[in-house]
Every structure is written in structure tokens, then in C-alpha cells.
Design a protein around this motif. Structure first.
Motif, mmCIF file in Angstrom:
data_model
loop_
_atom_site.group_PDB
_atom_site.id
_atom_site.type_symbol
_atom_site.label_atom_id
_atom_site.label_comp_id
_atom_site.label_asym_id
_atom_site.label_seq_id
_atom_site.Cartn_x
_atom_site.Cartn_y
_atom_site.Cartn_z
ATOM 1 N N GLY A 17 27.640 -29.205 108.359
ATOM 2 C CA GLY A 17 28.011 -28.227 109.360
ATOM 3 C C GLY A 17 27.497 -26.846 108.982
ATOM 4 O O GLY A 17 27.299 -26.549 107.803
ATOM 5 N N THR A 18 27.281 -25.997 109.984
ATOM 6 C CA THR A 18 26.780 -24.639 109.734
ATOM 7 C C THR A 18 27.731 -23.562 110.247
ATOM 8 O O THR A 18 27.508 -22.382 110.009
ATOM 9 N N VAL A 19 28.803 -23.960 110.949
ATOM 10 C CA VAL A 19 29.787 -23.010 111.468
ATOM 11 C C VAL A 19 31.079 -23.199 110.678
ATOM 12 O O VAL A 19 31.581 -24.318 110.554
ATOM 13 N N SER A 20 31.642 -22.111 110.150
ATOM 14 C CA SER A 20 32.848 -22.204 109.326
ATOM 15 C C SER A 20 34.024 -22.752 110.124
ATOM 16 O O SER A 20 34.276 -22.338 111.253
ATOM 17 N N VAL A 21 34.746 -23.709 109.525
ATOM 18 C CA VAL A 21 35.941 -24.282 110.150
ATOM 19 C C VAL A 21 37.018 -23.211 110.288
ATOM 20 O O VAL A 21 37.749 -23.183 111.270
ATOM 21 N N ASP A 22 37.140 -22.310 109.310
ATOM 22 C CA ASP A 22 38.052 -21.141 109.342
ATOM 23 C C ASP A 22 39.523 -21.494 109.491
ATOM 24 O O ASP A 22 40.044 -21.604 110.590
ATOM 25 N N PHE A 23 40.186 -21.636 108.368
ATOM 26 C CA PHE A 23 41.640 -21.754 108.346
ATOM 27 C C PHE A 23 42.195 -20.334 108.298
ATOM 28 O O PHE A 23 42.506 -19.801 107.251
ATOM 29 N N PHE A 24 42.301 -19.690 109.474
ATOM 30 C CA PHE A 24 42.644 -18.272 109.563
ATOM 31 C C PHE A 24 43.933 -17.953 108.819
ATOM 32 O O PHE A 24 45.003 -18.393 109.190
ATOM 33 N N GLY A 25 43.824 -17.194 107.744
ATOM 34 C CA GLY A 25 44.986 -16.694 107.033
ATOM 35 C C GLY A 25 45.725 -17.713 106.193
ATOM 36 O O GLY A 25 46.745 -17.398 105.596
ATOM 37 N N ASP A 59 30.990 -26.880 116.108
ATOM 38 C CA ASP A 59 30.202 -26.833 114.881
ATOM 39 C C ASP A 59 28.777 -27.232 115.251
ATOM 40 O O ASP A 59 28.570 -28.097 116.102
ATOM 41 N N VAL A 60 27.823 -26.576 114.646
ATOM 42 C CA VAL A 60 26.416 -26.946 114.796
ATOM 43 C C VAL A 60 26.012 -27.592 113.481
ATOM 44 O O VAL A 60 26.202 -27.003 112.416
ATOM 45 N N SER A 61 25.497 -28.799 113.546
ATOM 46 C CA SER A 61 25.191 -29.535 112.323
ATOM 47 C C SER A 61 23.709 -29.873 112.224
ATOM 48 O O SER A 61 22.999 -29.970 113.229
ATOM 49 N N LEU A 109 25.545 -30.934 117.965
ATOM 50 C CA LEU A 109 26.593 -30.024 118.402
ATOM 51 C C LEU A 109 27.892 -30.822 118.393
ATOM 52 O O LEU A 109 28.021 -31.823 119.102
ATOM 53 N N ASP A 110 28.854 -30.394 117.558
ATOM 54 C CA ASP A 110 30.141 -31.073 117.455
ATOM 55 C C ASP A 110 31.200 -30.246 118.175
ATOM 56 O O ASP A 110 31.395 -29.073 117.853
ATOM 57 N N ILE A 111 31.881 -30.855 119.143
ATOM 58 C CA ILE A 111 32.909 -30.178 119.920
ATOM 59 C C ILE A 111 34.272 -30.690 119.465
ATOM 60 O O ILE A 111 34.582 -31.882 119.585
ATOM 61 N N ASN A 112 35.081 -29.785 118.919
ATOM 62 C CA ASN A 112 36.408 -30.110 118.406
ATOM 63 C C ASN A 112 37.355 -30.261 119.602
ATOM 64 O O ASN A 112 37.765 -29.277 120.207
ATOM 65 N N PHE A 113 37.730 -31.504 119.937
ATOM 66 C CA PHE A 113 38.614 -31.699 121.089
ATOM 67 C C PHE A 113 40.064 -31.932 120.656
ATOM 68 O O PHE A 113 40.972 -31.865 121.481
ATOM 69 N N GLU A 114 40.282 -32.178 119.349
ATOM 70 C CA GLU A 114 41.646 -32.368 118.874
ATOM 71 C C GLU A 114 41.670 -32.218 117.360
ATOM 72 O O GLU A 114 40.796 -32.724 116.671
ATOM 73 N N ASN A 115 42.693 -31.504 116.862
ATOM 74 C CA ASN A 115 42.910 -31.458 115.421
ATOM 75 C C ASN A 115 44.401 -31.309 115.177
ATOM 76 O O ASN A 115 45.144 -30.913 116.073
#
Length: 195
Positions: A161-169, A137-139, A113-119
Motif C-alpha cells: 500500500g502507498t496510502v497511510s492507514v492512519d490510526f488517528f490519535g 489505498d493505492v497499491s 485501488l483498494d476501497i475500504n468498505f468495512e473495518n
């Protein structure tokens, strides 16, 4: 019947005590070579670093829970966007399967389980502070490694990874239709401490 229950209880506690006595903590560090699928981003280098606990279950199998910092993302080849850096706290559960009972060469399979804490993608787009990248993300991962008698471990893994990063729009980042999934090749070293 009471004697049998008592005997089974003693065996379970004895086994648990032996396993806990053989449990060894450790640290690990290595390099990430990451990319995000279906985007115009190129492969980016980063690092991972963290700690783990080695829990031997049998001579051929070890469970190794780990907590890592992992820098992932992609390298930009565009003037409009800079590199995408995603910093994750990764909680992993690797299963290590040894080829022989005296450890050494092993295969690795696990979930994380990857938790995005900063990008930095919000900063790159100035999108009014809204989250642009998925918070988790679930990897799944697999790899190979070699463990030396004195505690040093060398490993190579591929994490998907199995959850889309999703650059919305953000259409300019898309290369083709589909999910934007993390893919990371990792190579590194670890050390198990003797207690």
C-alpha cells in the motif's frame, strides 16, 4: 491514400476482433498474509476472492483487469485492542509477462485501488462512529505465477500500500514514527474459462 487508410482500418479491426475472441474470464481465490507497518500489530491471515478478465495482447504479454474482495489488517497482541480487520474491494490491473510464447511461467507487475468498505477499528475504539481508517489505498504489486494449459493458474504476489492507514490519535498502536502502510503477501489459484 484512401486505400492505405482503409487497409489500416481493416488491420486494426481484425486485430481487435482477434484479441476479443481470445479474451477469457476467470475466477480466483487465495490467502492473504497482511500487516500494517509501524504498528504493534502482528501479521494476520485473511482471504481474497474475485473475478478477472484475461486479455492477451501478444504471445508474451497479457493484461488482466480484476475485481477482488480482500480481507487485510493486523493481529493484535494487546488486551486493549482486538485484531484490526479491513475489508477492501480491490480493483487491480495486473500485467503478466510470460517467459515463453506457450504461456506457463510468468511475472506479474501492477497497480491497484483498494476501497475500504468495512473495518472494525471504530468498533474497537468506540470513537463515536468517526472513520479511523483511510477509505482508500493505492497499491503496487508484483509476483510470479505458472499457468497450465487447461486454465489453472497458481500465483504468489506481494502487494504494498502507498496510502497511510492512519490510526488517528491511537498512540498505543504505534510502534515507531512513520506511515502505517498495508503490506500483503498473497498466494492463491485462479481458473480461466474457455468460451
Amino acid at each position: 491514400m484512401k486505400t492505405l487508410k482503409l487497409l489500416l482500418t481493416i488491420m486494426v479491426f481484425s486485430s481487435a476482433r482477434t484479441t476479443l475472441a481470445q479474451t477469457r474470464p476467470g475466477i480466483k481465490v487465495g490467502l492473504n498474509n497482511s500487516n500494517i507497518s509501524n504498528t504493534t500489530l502482528d501479521t494476520k491471515s485473511g482471504i481474497y476472492i474475485g473475478a478477472f478478465v484475461d486479455i492477451p495482447i501478444s504471445d508474451y504479454y497479457t493484461l488482466q483487469p480484476e475485481l477482488l474482495y480482500s480481507n487485510q489488517g493486523g493481529k493484535s497482541n494487546s488486551d486493549q485492542y482486538g485484531d484490526v480487520n479491513i475489508n477492501y474491494i480491490s480493483i487491480g490491473l495486473p500485467n503478466k509477462f510470460y517467459v515463453s510464447s506457450n504461456k506457463g511461467f510468468h511475472f506479474i507487475l501492477g497497480l491497484g485501488l483498494d476501497i475500504n468498505f468495512e473495518n472494525n477499528f471504530v468498533n474497537l475504539t468506540n470513537f463515536n462512529g468517526d472513520d479511523e481508517i483511510s477509505p482508500v489505498d493505492v497499491s503496487v504489486f508484483g509476483g510470479i505465477g505458472y499457468e497450465f494449459d487447461f486454465g489453472l493458474i497458481l500465483e504468489a504476489r506481494y502487494k504494498q500500500g502507498t496510502v497511510s492507514v492512519d490510526f488517528f490519535g491511537e498512540d498505543d498502536l504505534y510502534e515507531e514514527a512513520g506511515s502505517n502502510l498495508n503490506g500483503v503477501f498473497q498466494i492463491g489459484a485462479a481458473y480461466k474459462f474457455k468460451l
